[in-house]
Design a protein around this motif. Structure first.
Motif, PDB file in Angstrom:
ATOM      1  N   ASN A 104      50.886 -39.976  12.835  1.00 47.66           N
ATOM      2  CA  ASN A 104      50.877 -41.081  12.008  1.00 47.66           C
ATOM      3  C   ASN A 104      51.815 -40.701  10.550  1.00 47.66           C
ATOM      4  OD1 ASN A 104      50.184 -42.634   9.664  1.00 47.66           O
ATOM      5  ND2 ASN A 104      48.237 -43.280  10.573  1.00 47.66           N
ATOM      6  N   ARG A 105      52.871 -40.917  10.332  1.00 40.60           N
ATOM      7  CA  ARG A 105      53.698 -40.409   9.286  1.00 40.60           C
ATOM      8  C   ARG A 105      53.021 -40.771   7.919  1.00 40.60           C
ATOM      9  NH1 ARG A 105      60.379 -41.300   9.126  1.00 40.60           N
ATOM     10  NH2 ARG A 105      59.897 -39.782  10.497  1.00 40.60           N
ATOM     11  N   ASP A 111      48.365 -36.914   3.383  1.00 32.41           N
ATOM     12  CA  ASP A 111      47.709 -35.784   3.303  1.00 32.41           C
ATOM     13  C   ASP A 111      48.594 -34.650   2.225  1.00 32.41           C
ATOM     14  OD1 ASP A 111      45.857 -36.441   5.059  1.00 32.41           O
ATOM     15  OD2 ASP A 111      46.728 -35.432   6.769  1.00 32.41           O
ATOM     16  N   HIS A 112      49.860 -34.617   2.439  1.00 32.30           N
ATOM     17  CA  HIS A 112      50.682 -34.174   1.593  1.00 32.30           C
ATOM     18  C   HIS A 112      50.609 -34.089   0.082  1.00 32.30           C
ATOM     19  CE1 HIS A 112      54.192 -31.330   0.878  1.00 32.30           C
ATOM     20  NE2 HIS A 112      54.815 -32.236   0.032  1.00 32.30           N
ATOM     21  N   GLN A 113      50.552 -35.429   0.018  1.00 36.36           N
ATOM     22  CA  GLN A 113      50.243 -36.060  -1.523  1.00 36.36           C
ATOM     23  C   GLN A 113      48.974 -35.596  -2.145  1.00 36.36           C
ATOM     24  OE1 GLN A 113      51.065 -40.309  -1.338  1.00 36.36           O
ATOM     25  NE2 GLN A 113      53.360 -39.920  -1.517  1.00 36.36           N
ATOM     26  N   SER A 117      47.987 -28.285   2.543  1.00 40.36           N
ATOM     27  CA  SER A 117      49.094 -27.609   3.066  1.00 40.36           C
ATOM     28  C   SER A 117      49.908 -28.200   4.338  1.00 40.36           C
ATOM     29  CB  SER A 117      48.745 -26.133   3.061  1.00 40.36           C
ATOM     30  OG  SER A 117      47.917 -25.916   4.200  1.00 40.36           O
ATOM     31  N   VAL A 118      50.898 -27.683   4.302  1.00 42.72           N
ATOM     32  CA  VAL A 118      51.879 -28.080   5.546  1.00 42.72           C
ATOM     33  C   VAL A 118      51.187 -27.543   6.769  1.00 42.72           C
ATOM     34  CG1 VAL A 118      53.953 -27.687   6.853  1.00 42.72           C
ATOM     35  CG2 VAL A 118      54.010 -28.309   4.589  1.00 42.72           C
ATOM     36  N   THR A 119      50.616 -26.247   6.728  1.00 42.32           N
ATOM     37  CA  THR A 119      49.978 -25.709   7.807  1.00 42.32           C
ATOM     38  C   THR A 119      48.774 -26.403   8.382  1.00 42.32           C
ATOM     39  OG1 THR A 119      50.688 -23.483   7.176  1.00 42.32           O
ATOM     40  CG2 THR A 119      48.994 -23.639   8.490  1.00 42.32           C
ATOM     41  N   GLN A 120      47.943 -26.894   7.298  1.00 42.49           N
ATOM     42  CA  GLN A 120      46.708 -27.532   7.588  1.00 42.49           C
ATOM     43  C   GLN A 120      46.887 -28.912   8.002  1.00 42.49           C
ATOM     44  OE1 GLN A 120      45.021 -27.337   3.490  1.00 42.49           O
ATOM     45  NE2 GLN A 120      43.545 -25.655   4.204  1.00 42.49           N
ATOM     46  N   LEU A 136      58.149 -34.988   6.563  1.00 44.72           N
ATOM     47  CA  LEU A 136      58.182 -34.952   4.908  1.00 44.72           C
ATOM     48  C   LEU A 136      59.678 -35.159   4.538  1.00 44.72           C
ATOM     49  CD1 LEU A 136      55.547 -32.517   4.205  1.00 44.72           C
ATOM     50  CD2 LEU A 136      55.335 -34.994   3.956  1.00 44.72           C
ATOM     51  N   ASP A 137      60.844 -34.409   4.876  1.00 46.21           N
ATOM     52  CA  ASP A 137      62.070 -34.572   4.815  1.00 46.21           C
ATOM     53  C   ASP A 137      62.669 -35.809   4.925  1.00 46.21           C
ATOM     54  OD1 ASP A 137      62.172 -31.757   3.996  1.00 46.21           O
ATOM     55  OD2 ASP A 137      63.026 -31.088   5.701  1.00 46.21           O
TER      56      ASP A 137
END
Length: 143
Positions: A104-105, A111-113, A117-120, A136-137
């Motif tokens: 789900n983008r 989550d990023h906002q 972290s990207v890893t999590q 994200l890109d």
């Protein structure tokens, strides 16, 4: 001619169990993981039976926090061989081939906002970090 012992003064070889490096002190021949691996011991992973080795591999494989490449390095095998062992034991593969990612983008962005972290985020969604970065890109270039 006998084999030359693995000697700490001449070998930069990492610990066969945890990949730690020799501390450089001749009085300390025990790795930080507790394995005596310098100077002349035969790594337990090499000397154990195949069934015992595979059981230890599978015990590590089912723990997602242990990277596949680290398991492979521990046992002196390739990542592909570790996956073959898991497949033969009918253990669910970490990322079966051809499995649709179906993430789900919107949730990834949320989550990023929220500072995750990207890893999590990757662990939460069951995909690689590069997949998360890709999504994200895509959003960043569309904005």
């Amino acid at each position: 001619m006998s084999a030359r012992p693995h000697h700490p003064m001449t070998s930069p070889d990492p610990c066969p169990v945890c990949a730690g490096h020799w501390p450089g002190d001749t009085s300390d021949l025990v790795c930080q993981c507790g394995t005596t691996c310098w100077p002349t011991t035969i790594p337990e992973e090499i000397s154990m039976s195949t069934d015992d080795r595979n059981a230890r591999i599978l015990a590590m494989y089912v723990k997602p926090e242990i990277l596949l490449k680290d398991i492979a390095a521990t046992f002196g095998l390739t990542s592909a061989r570790i996956t073959q062992i898991a497949r033969a034991a009918q253990v669910p593969l970490r990322r079966p081939q051809n499995r649709p990612k179906g993430i789900n983008r919107g949730k990834v962005i949320e989550d990023h906002q929220n500072g995750i972290s990207v890893t999590q985020i990757a662990v939460r969604h069951g995909v690689t970090e590069s997949t998360i970065r890709h999504h994200l890109d895509q959003v960043a270039t569309a904005a």
